[in-house]
Design an enzyme around this catalytic site. Structure first.
Site, short mmCIF file in Angstrom:
data_model
loop_
_atom_site.label_atom_id
_atom_site.label_comp_id
_atom_site.label_asym_id
_atom_site.label_seq_id
_atom_site.Cartn_x
_atom_site.Cartn_y
_atom_site.Cartn_z
N SER A 1 -11.01 -11.64 20.21
CA SER A 1 -10.49 -11.64 18.84
C SER A 1 -9.04 -12.10 18.80
O SER A 1 -8.63 -12.81 17.90
CB SER A 1 -10.52 -10.24 18.24
N HIS B 1 -15.94 -17.31 18.36
CA HIS B 1 -15.54 -16.04 17.76
C HIS B 1 -16.53 -15.66 16.65
O HIS B 1 -16.49 -16.19 15.55
CB HIS B 1 -14.11 -16.15 17.20
N GLU C 1 -16.07 -18.90 14.28
CA GLU C 1 -14.87 -19.72 14.53
C GLU C 1 -15.05 -20.35 15.91
O GLU C 1 -15.26 -19.63 16.90
CB GLU C 1 -13.61 -18.86 14.50
N ASN D 1 -8.61 -13.64 11.27
CA ASN D 1 -7.92 -12.37 11.52
C ASN D 1 -6.42 -12.50 11.27
O ASN D 1 -5.76 -11.52 10.96
CB ASN D 1 -8.18 -11.90 12.96
#
Ligand code: 3HC
Ligand code: NAI
Length: 691
Positions: A405, A426, A438, A476
């Site tokens: 992450s 991801h 991602e 994120n």
């Protein structure tokens, strides 16, 4: 010729050929209209079979024509013209008869399809309603409840179901053309059936029937207009004569077609198709993936394994010890058990899927894998040790991926001898459900490997977006801003419930504090610790105190809210309110009352600013990529078109001064140069992109 006629004795074959999906462009509409006139005038012909070449029956109106001046004939007139033909028209359906495509088929006197065909009225997903009679004709062939569901939700159904509903007259196993011609010949003895719009429509006797449906639909629509307007059109179809209902349907269709919501939803439709089209990957052939492996069977590993199994890929699952392996297998089984419990999967299919999952404690089991995805603890040393072990056993062209992450994929890849085969994939939690992937390009990732990442995403039914490397990649990183802004609002007088209500009002399924309680406050705590270890200043005084009290969310019985045992309903917490009051005082801030619109702006505008920085740094290539990340990973309302499409529609010229005002009072960062530049150029959609 987009529409051609072939005579086969008494039956004419009308063929539509408008690649790639036989959309009902002006040429097709005009061609169909002329074909009816021609065949009506031909005494030799007694029936017409309407068929399409290529991969599908007509997939609907040509969405690219929306937003331009409409060119006659209107599709509604074409469908009416087919329905008024003096000889029977029979639609021969393969692929997907969607929207205007199904409406054309409903204008025909009969509908025949192959078993793999799908039919549906997905217009609401484009912010409109059917505009060529779909709301009036569908309830006259299917029962009302099914028609309402199909029209207001927009999900296509398979041929067998459509046959059972009464939408199709026959499903044929053999050659579609031959079988439909035979079907047509058999009908020659019969009288011309009543056109669908002239058939009786079901009546509603149940008190509160429409209100019940409206309440249910409004809850799911979360601010999107088209589903409720679609229900209104179906109600008109039931309560008014067909001609009036058709006219009202058209009125609603035209109003919605020209609305901001429809423009936003069309943008998303095309963005989803553009996401994988990157100039640098044009013409590159992806590697074939026939088998996969996942390292780590925790929350993410199990979800990723299920996503791969769902795409019919055999999966080897590797864990660090027996106990981990058992837990990992139980995690995957749990995913399928709950699908069976909800009636989404048969017990038989669950067993078939699980039989394709091979547990192992040994990396030697990976010697045949074409793709290995690592999902072990978020720790650089642990991850590196996994790749050291993989490097010596996998095939030379196996693709190696990390699901990290926040760690730097380049640092994870250092032990690899073939770093060109390495990339970040991801996934988002739950990985078998969330649509976003991602694809993170590391320093050495080869274009072929990136292309394979996109091909894999398509196979898994996911929307993939290319991301560069920074803390949190695209999604994120923006989420960090969102979380920080949400906490700042608490220091200015909001309670968590105020912020969550405002964001649900904006169209999100949950507010920021509800989401954190669901996914756990420890994820952000971990990330704050890492950032502080790097010497960064991270302000989260209230979250820090909640974590200090081990209030990690639902899993610990409390987080931003309190929870009763076994109940997920958030209850405002006095403990949290007291902490907020103390921290507000400590920060020297004054609690004031902020209305929902201000709350939304204080959350969303800084996210737009962060997104502009992400574009400036090249972490995302195009604004559409950011839109897709927010929609598919974070629940941003699709009908707003995604974060940056929303920004453009709202007007950057209004967002800039609002951000400047926030910066002056210390509640957000000042607008970055890239945002100012985008505003000067008239919006993100006017920026030239580097893809
Ligand atoms: N209009 C214009 N272009 C369309 C289109 C449409 N209705 N449907 C698909 N396309 C284009 C896509 O943009 C894509 O173009 P590209 O190659 O340049 O990117 C190409 O056709 C192929 O599409 P997909 O990549 O989506 O192909 P798939 O094979 O994966 O899927 C499909 C095919 C299931 C038909 C899917 O394209 C789809 O769902 N299309 C939209 C269907 C739809 O929403 N129809 C309703 C339209 S509104 C309407 O009919 C109003 C009426 O009531 C008046
Ligand atoms: P988790 O703690 O649930 O699972 C990690 C699993 O890895 C455990 O089962 C553990 O036994 C196993 N493991 C540890 N070392 C191993 C080794 N050397 N070999 C084999 N297995 C090993 O963690 P989670 O949440 O699944 O996260 C995994 C990765 O996915 C992390 O990098 C995380 O940052 C990332 N991620 C997590 C998301 C989330 O929402 N939880 C979302 C997206 C990415």
């Amino acid at each position: 010729m987009t529409v051609s006629i072939e005579t086969l004795g008494e039956v004419a074959l009308v063929t539509v050929d408008n690649p790639p999906v036989n959309a009902l462009s002006q040429a097709v509409r005009a061609g169909l209209s002329e074909a009816v006139d021609t065949l009506d005038a031909d005494p030799q012909i007694r029936a017409a079979v309407l068929i399409c070449v290529g991969r599908t029956f007509m997939a609907g109106a040509d969405v690219r024509e929306f937003g331009k001046t409409p060119q006659p004939p209107a599709l509604s007139d074409v469908v009416n013209r087919i329905e008024a033909a003096t000889k029977p028209w029979i639609a021969a359906i393969h692929g997907t008869a969607l929207g205007g495509g199904l409406e054309v088929a409903l204008g025909c006197h009969y509908r025949v399809a192959v078993p793999s065909a799908k039919v549906g009225l997905p217009e609401v997903t484009l912010g409109i309603i059917p505009g060529a009679g779909g709301t009036v004709r569908l309830p006259r062939v299917a029962d009302l409840e099914h028609a309402i569901e199909m029209i207001t939700i927009g999900r296509p159904i398979g041929a067998e179901t459509a046959h059972a509903y009464g939408i199709l007259d026959a499903v044929v196993e053999g050659d579609l053309k031959e079988d439909t011609i035979a079907f047509a010949r058999e009908r020659l003895r019969d009288a011309l059936p009543l056109p669908v719009s002239k058939r009786p429509v079901p009546q509603v006797s149940e008190e509160g029937f429409w209100e019940k449906h409206a309440a249910r639909i409004a809850k799911h629509a979360r601010g999107q207009a088209s589903p409720l307007r679609a229900l209104e059109a179906v109600r008109n179809a039931v309560e008014l004569d067909a001609e009036t209902a058709l006219a009202k349907e058209r009125e609603i269709f035209v109003a919605l077609r020209d609305s901001d919501q429809s423009a936003a939803l069309r943008h998303v439709f095309f963005a989803e198709r553009a996401a994988a089209k990157l100039r640098e990957l044009e013409g590159i052939v992806p590697r074939e993936i026939k088998s996969a492996a996942v390292i780590g069977g925790g929350t993410m590993g199990a979800g990723i394994a299920a996503a791969l199994l769902d795409a019919d890929l055999p999966v080897v699952l590797v864990e660090q010890d027996e106990a981990g392996l058992e837990r990992g297998l139980a995690n995957v089984r749990q995913i399928y058990d709950s699908a069976v419990k909800r009636g989404r999967l048969s017990a038989e299919k669950r067993e078939a899927k699980l039989s394709m999952l091979a547990p192992s404690l040994h990396y030697a089991a990976l010697s045949d894998a074409d793709l290995v995805i690592e999902a072990v603890f978020e720790d650089l040393d642990v991850k590196r040790s996994v790749f050291v072990a993989l490097d010596s056993v996998v095939k030379p062209d196996a693709i190696l991926a990390t699901n990290t992450s926040y760690l730097d994929p380049n640092a994870i890849a250092t032990p690899l001898s073939r770093a060109e085969n390495f990339l970040g994939l991801h996934f988002f939690s739950p990985a078998n459900i969330m649509k976003l992937l991602e694809i993170v390009k590391a320093e050495a990732t080869s274009p072929e490997v990136l292309k394979t990442g996109f091909a894999l995403a398509k196979r898994l039914g996911k929307t993939a977006v290319l991301a560069g490397i920074c803390d949190g990649f695209i999604g994120n990183r923006i989420y960090k801003t969102y979380r920080r802004q949400a906490e700042q609002l608490l220091l200015d007088g909001c309670q968590p419930g105020d912020v969550d209500r405002a964001m649900r009002g904006f169209g999100l399924p949950m507010g920021p504090f509800e989401v954190q309680d669901l996914s756990g406050l420890d994820i952000a705590e971990f990330q704050r610790k890492a950032a502080r270890a790097r010497g960064e200043t991270v302000l989260a005084p209230i979250a820090d105190r909640l974590c200090g009290l081990k209030r990690y969310g639902q899993k610990t019985g409390g987080g931003w809210y309190d929870y009763e045992a076994g109940n997920r309903m958030p209850i405002p917490s006095e403990t949290v309110a007291a902490i907020i009051a103390e921290e507000t005082e400590q920060a020297g801030r004054t609690a004031k009352s902020l209305d929902d619109e201000i709350v939304q702006q204080r959350l969303v505008f800084p996210m737009i600013n962060e997104a502009a920085r992400i574009l400036e740094e090249g972490i995302a290539r195009r604004s559409l990529d950011i839109d897709l990340v927010e929609i598919h990973g974070y629940g941003f309302p699709r009908w707003r078109g995604g974060l940056l499409f929303y920004a453009d529609q709202y007007g950057l010229e209004k967002i800039l001064p609002a951000l400047e005002a926030m910066a002056a009072e210390g509640t957000a960062n000042a607008p970055c140069p890239f945002l100012k530049d985008a505003s000067a150029k008239g919006g993100f959609s006017n920026l030239t992109t580097g893809d």
